[in-house]
Design a protein around this motif. Structure first.
Motif, PDB file in Angstrom:
ATOM      1  N   ASN A  40       0.827  -1.206   0.000  1.00  8.63           N
ATOM      2  CA  ASN A  40       0.000   0.000   0.000  1.00  8.63           C
ATOM      3  C   ASN A  40       0.860   1.254   0.000  1.00  8.63           C
ATOM      4  O   ASN A  40       1.192   1.780   1.049  1.00  8.63           O
ATOM      5  CB  ASN A  40      -0.910   0.017   1.230  1.00  8.63           C
ATOM      6  CG  ASN A  40      -1.965  -1.054   1.145  1.00  8.63           C
ATOM      7  OD1 ASN A  40      -2.591  -1.227   0.104  1.00  8.63           O
ATOM      8  ND2 ASN A  40      -2.139  -1.773   2.229  1.00  8.63           N
ATOM      9  N   THR A  95      -0.067   4.406   2.114  1.00  7.41           N
ATOM     10  CA  THR A  95       0.297   4.629   3.514  1.00  7.41           C
ATOM     11  C   THR A  95       1.510   5.547   3.607  1.00  7.41           C
ATOM     12  O   THR A  95       1.540   6.487   4.401  1.00  7.41           O
ATOM     13  CB  THR A  95       0.617   3.283   4.204  1.00  7.41           C
ATOM     14  OG1 THR A  95      -0.448   2.387   3.940  1.00  7.41           O
ATOM     15  CG2 THR A  95       0.770   3.449   5.683  1.00  7.41           C
ATOM     16  N   ARG A 135       8.122  -0.213  11.486  1.00  9.47           N
ATOM     17  CA  ARG A 135       8.789  -1.480  11.797  1.00  9.47           C
ATOM     18  C   ARG A 135       9.067  -2.281  10.529  1.00  9.47           C
ATOM     19  O   ARG A 135       8.261  -2.291   9.595  1.00  9.47           O
ATOM     20  CB  ARG A 135       7.912  -2.318  12.719  1.00  9.47           C
ATOM     21  CG  ARG A 135       7.736  -1.786  14.120  1.00  9.47           C
ATOM     22  CD  ARG A 135       7.009  -2.835  14.966  1.00  9.47           C
ATOM     23  NE  ARG A 135       5.827  -3.335  14.286  1.00  9.47           N
ATOM     24  CZ  ARG A 135       4.614  -2.794  14.393  1.00  9.47           C
ATOM     25  NH1 ARG A 135       4.454  -1.714  15.140  1.00  9.47           N
ATOM     26  NH2 ARG A 135       3.583  -3.311  13.760  1.00  9.47           N
ATOM     27  N   ASP A 142       8.905  -5.423  10.106  1.00  8.26           N
ATOM     28  CA  ASP A 142       7.953  -6.508   9.845  1.00  8.26           C
ATOM     29  C   ASP A 142       6.629  -5.996   9.268  1.00  8.26           C
ATOM     30  O   ASP A 142       5.793  -6.784   8.849  1.00  8.26           O
ATOM     31  CB  ASP A 142       7.723  -7.359  11.104  1.00  8.26           C
ATOM     32  CG  ASP A 142       7.246  -6.529  12.279  1.00  8.26           C
ATOM     33  OD1 ASP A 142       6.449  -5.609  12.063  1.00  8.26           O
ATOM     34  OD2 ASP A 142       7.674  -6.796  13.422  1.00  8.26           O
ATOM     35  N   GLY A 143       6.459  -4.685   9.283  1.00  7.84           N
ATOM     36  CA  GLY A 143       5.254  -4.121   8.689  1.00  7.84           C
ATOM     37  C   GLY A 143       5.340  -4.009   7.173  1.00  7.84           C
ATOM     38  O   GLY A 143       4.331  -3.815   6.492  1.00  7.84           O
ATOM     39  N   ASP A 203       6.219  -5.437   3.335  1.00  2.00           N
ATOM     40  CA  ASP A 203       5.974  -6.708   2.682  1.00  2.00           C
ATOM     41  C   ASP A 203       7.280  -7.391   2.327  1.00  2.00           C
ATOM     42  O   ASP A 203       7.350  -8.598   2.161  1.00  2.00           O
ATOM     43  CB  ASP A 203       5.101  -6.490   1.452  1.00  2.00           C
ATOM     44  CG  ASP A 203       3.781  -5.872   1.873  1.00  2.00           C
ATOM     45  OD1 ASP A 203       3.001  -6.567   2.513  1.00  2.00           O
ATOM     46  OD2 ASP A 203       3.572  -4.667   1.615  1.00  2.00           O
ATOM     47  N   GLN A 261      -1.267   5.873  15.584  1.00  2.00           N
ATOM     48  CA  GLN A 261      -0.775   4.527  15.285  1.00  2.00           C
ATOM     49  C   GLN A 261      -1.009   4.250  13.810  1.00  2.00           C
ATOM     50  O   GLN A 261      -2.114   4.456  13.311  1.00  2.00           O
ATOM     51  CB  GLN A 261      -1.536   3.487  16.114  1.00  2.00           C
ATOM     52  CG  GLN A 261      -1.205   3.503  17.595  1.00  2.00           C
ATOM     53  CD  GLN A 261       0.208   3.040  17.900  1.00  2.00           C
ATOM     54  OE1 GLN A 261       0.786   2.263  17.138  1.00  2.00           O
ATOM     55  NE2 GLN A 261       0.765   3.543  18.991  1.00  2.00           N
ATOM     56  N   PRO A 292      -1.593   1.495  11.362  1.00  2.00           N
ATOM     57  CA  PRO A 292      -1.943   0.090  11.522  1.00  2.00           C
ATOM     58  C   PRO A 292      -0.912  -0.851  10.901  1.00  2.00           C
ATOM     59  O   PRO A 292      -0.512  -0.669   9.751  1.00  2.00           O
ATOM     60  CB  PRO A 292      -3.292  -0.033  10.800  1.00  2.00           C
ATOM     61  CG  PRO A 292      -3.837   1.356  10.795  1.00  2.00           C
ATOM     62  CD  PRO A 292      -2.659   2.269  10.731  1.00  2.00           C
ATOM     63  N   ASP A 293      -0.481  -1.828  11.688  1.00  2.00           N
ATOM     64  CA  ASP A 293       0.446  -2.887  11.265  1.00  2.00           C
ATOM     65  C   ASP A 293       1.828  -2.394  10.830  1.00  2.00           C
ATOM     66  O   ASP A 293       2.625  -3.168  10.315  1.00  2.00           O
ATOM     67  CB  ASP A 293      -0.139  -3.711  10.095  1.00  2.00           C
ATOM     68  CG  ASP A 293      -1.498  -4.282  10.434  1.00  2.00           C
ATOM     69  OD1 ASP A 293      -1.652  -4.718  11.588  1.00  2.00           O
ATOM     70  OD2 ASP A 293      -2.389  -4.267   9.563  1.00  2.00           O
ATOM     71  N   LEU A 294       2.106  -1.119  10.992  1.00  2.00           N
ATOM     72  CA  LEU A 294       3.375  -0.631  10.450  1.00  2.00           C
ATOM     73  C   LEU A 294       4.215   0.137  11.480  1.00  2.00           C
ATOM     74  O   LEU A 294       5.433  -0.004  11.511  1.00  2.00           O
ATOM     75  CB  LEU A 294       3.094   0.252   9.219  1.00  2.00           C
ATOM     76  CG  LEU A 294       4.291   0.684   8.390  1.00  2.00           C
ATOM     77  CD1 LEU A 294       5.075  -0.519   7.894  1.00  2.00           C
ATOM     78  CD2 LEU A 294       3.845   1.513   7.191  1.00  2.00           C
ATOM     79  N   HIS A 343       4.268   3.886  14.146  1.00  2.00           N
ATOM     80  CA  HIS A 343       3.560   5.037  14.700  1.00  2.00           C
ATOM     81  C   HIS A 343       4.203   6.342  14.248  1.00  2.00           C
ATOM     82  O   HIS A 343       5.349   6.382  13.814  1.00  2.00           O
ATOM     83  CB  HIS A 343       3.523   4.971  16.232  1.00  2.00           C
ATOM     84  CG  HIS A 343       4.890   5.060  16.858  1.00  2.00           C
ATOM     85  ND1 HIS A 343       5.497   4.012  17.485  1.00  2.00           N
ATOM     86  CD2 HIS A 343       5.761   6.090  16.930  1.00  2.00           C
ATOM     87  CE1 HIS A 343       6.679   4.379  17.922  1.00  2.00           C
ATOM     88  NE2 HIS A 343       6.876   5.634  17.594  1.00  2.00           N
TER      89      HIS A 343
END
Lengths: 249, 260
Positions: B8, B11, B53, B55-56, B58, B240, B242-244, B246
């Motif tokens: 995405n 983002t 992060r 791990d956020g 792909d 925050q 999401p999944d990535l 802050h």
């Protein structure tokens, strides 16, 4: 101030006169009197406006930065709350790297600072600290000929025949390879004169400089001025103990 | 070699929109753990702290830590060339002086590359201590943006005062004054719309509208915003992602009149 300027204007000619001209120009601006003058004024007024506008226009372009700055005289700054850590930010890794580098520099420059030779009764020469050493500090290099094991064996046999030769061979492993530093030859270097103790205040450490292993002595604890420097020769072989019984202590 | 791929790309676009108001350029510190950015605005009143992060992403690869100084306006230009549903891949060599953004369209029929020159920025890093805040307010991000926008019509600064009962935003100016009070929501049915206040001690602080308004540019990133306040400490406005990761903003309070 202005009066002074006018007074000098009557003394000095051209440069200040233009100034007084300008002044009258502005005078006419503020107090219009005759229609005749209005014509002249509107002309010069435009000019004045133009010159006025330019400096005003400039800060506008920088609005983003300047605007904020002027407004913020009544605002606290973040730097009042949070400490600035410019490039002094060091991760433990860089600290370690720096230490390693300073160690290498010390070896390269043959550092022998803060050391003194002292003759001890019964055991001959030794080295004492002439300054304080902190734990982990570089003290001195054990300098001699770097030789391989076959060469070391040949020399060992030769020295064994000479009772005055003493014990100056230091065997160590570096990158899984056995080496020996032979400092038997009198060289004036202090590293070879440091005496043995099983509970010494120095440690040996190997490091690689220009791809050659070097042997250095590092302070194990903090060392006070006047303390004798000692380290463990590490040799416990029967053969050595027979020739040098003091190795047991 | 550094490579980070995000399906995405929108983002990243939103993150950029959220910080380019305050910062002209910034250093992206990349490590194995992810991408971090910390920078103050020119006036040193506010600070942006972004953490994404690894791990956020792909796909994420960072062989050596590297810092990439980027002009955010230029970066924004590049991202404007992408579509929202594009996949973005950010690539840089270890000692490179450029960074490459690659956009791939959803069906892979279009691939665009943008190479951007990096900058050498000598930026000050601030050591931000962990603080136990007297008040932590969580509220819908859109609501916060609305309040700040509304109140900034009336005055240059907003007083945020947090008590047990709720949180009050107020301002006053030439035309008069304005107050908005939010009560803590009692039902927790819709988490996104909840107003939750955790309070140890009541706090009242004054902040410049202009910065708060810039912070609310991050509203599209998150449903909720968290405001953390303590006396004599900068405000923290946190979104925050999401999944990535802050995005946090720090804002120094205004100097109170009786302080002078």
């Amino acid at each position: 101030m202005v009066r002074g300027a006018v007074a000098t204007a009557s003394l000095v000619h051209t440069p200040v006169q233009t100034r007084t001209q300008k002044m009258t120009c502005q005078d006419t601006l503020s107090s219009p009197s005759t229609p005749h003058r209005i014509q002249l004024r509107s002309d010069s007024a435009n000019e004045v406006k133009k010159t006025l506008k330019q400096p005003v226009a400039k800060p506008k372009r920088k609005l983003n930065n300047n605007h904020i700055e002027t407004k913020n005289s009544d605002n606290h700054k973040l730097t009042e709350y949070f400490p600035v850590r410019r490039s002094v930010r060091k991760v433990s890794k860089t600290v370690l790297e720096e230490k390693q580098r300073s160690l290498e520099d010390a070896v390269r420059n043959d550092m022998e600072d803060g050391l003194k030779v002292k003759v001890f009764e019964g055991k001959g020469r030794g080295v004492v600290a002439a300054k304080k050493f902190q734990r982990g500090d570089f003290v001195v290099e054990y300098k001699g000929d770097l030789i391989d094991m076959t060469e070391a064996k040949i020399r060992e046999e030769k020295y064994a025949q000479d009772n005055n030769a003493g014990c100056y061979m230091y065997y160590f492993k570096h990158n899984n390879q056995q080496y020996c530093v032979d400092a038997t030859a009198e060289s004036g270097k202090l590293g070879r004169l440091v005496n043995h103790s099983r509970n010494g205040n120095l440690l040996t450490r190997t490091l690689s400089i220009d791809n050659k292993p070097r042997l250095v002595l590092i302070a194990k604890d903090s060392i006070e001025e006047g303390d004798e420097l000692l380290y463990d020769y590490g040799d416990r072989s029967k053969e050595s103990l027979k020739h040098h019984p003091w190795l047991a202590y | 070699m550094f490579e980070a791929r995000l399906i995405n790309s929108v983002t990243f676009k939103k993150v950029l929109d959220a910080i380019k108001d305050l910062l002209n350029e910034a250093s992206f510190d990349c490590s194995e753990a992810g991408i971090q950015l910390q920078a103050m605005d020119n006036s040193h009143v506010s600070l942006v702290s972004l953490a994404l992060r690894s791990d956020g992403f792909d796909k994420y690869r960072c062989d050596r830590n590297l810092t990439m100084g980027m002009n955010l306006a230029s970066m924004s230009k590049i991202f404007r060339c992408s579509s929202n549903d594009d996949t973005v891949t950010i690539k840089a060599q270890d000692d490179a002086d450029t960074v490459t953004f690659m956009f791939e369209s959803k069906k892979q029929e279009k691939i665009s590359d943008y190479e951007m020159k990096l900058m050498n920025l000598d930026q000050e890093h601030l050591g931000i201590p962990d603080t136990d805040f007297s008040c932590v307010i969580r509220m819908p991000a859109g609501e916060f943006a609305r309040i700040v926008r509304d109140l900034s019509q009336f005055g240059e600064s907003i007083v945020i005062s947090c008590t047990k009962e709720g949180v009050k935003f107020s301002t006053s100016g030439d035309i008069g004054s304005a107050n908005v009070k939010l009560a803590q929501t009692s039902s927790f049915e819709k988490e996104e719309e909840a107003v939750i206040i955790e309070m140890q001690e009541p706090v009242t602080l004054t902040f410049a509208c202009q910065y708060l308004n810039s912070f609310t540019k991050a509203t599209p990133l998150a449903n909720q915003v968290q405001l953390s306040m303590s006396d004599n400490v900068p405000l923290v406005v946190e979104y925050q992602i999401p999944d990535l990761g802050h995005l946090r903003y720090y804002l120094a309070p205004k100097i109170e009149e009786d302080e002078n």
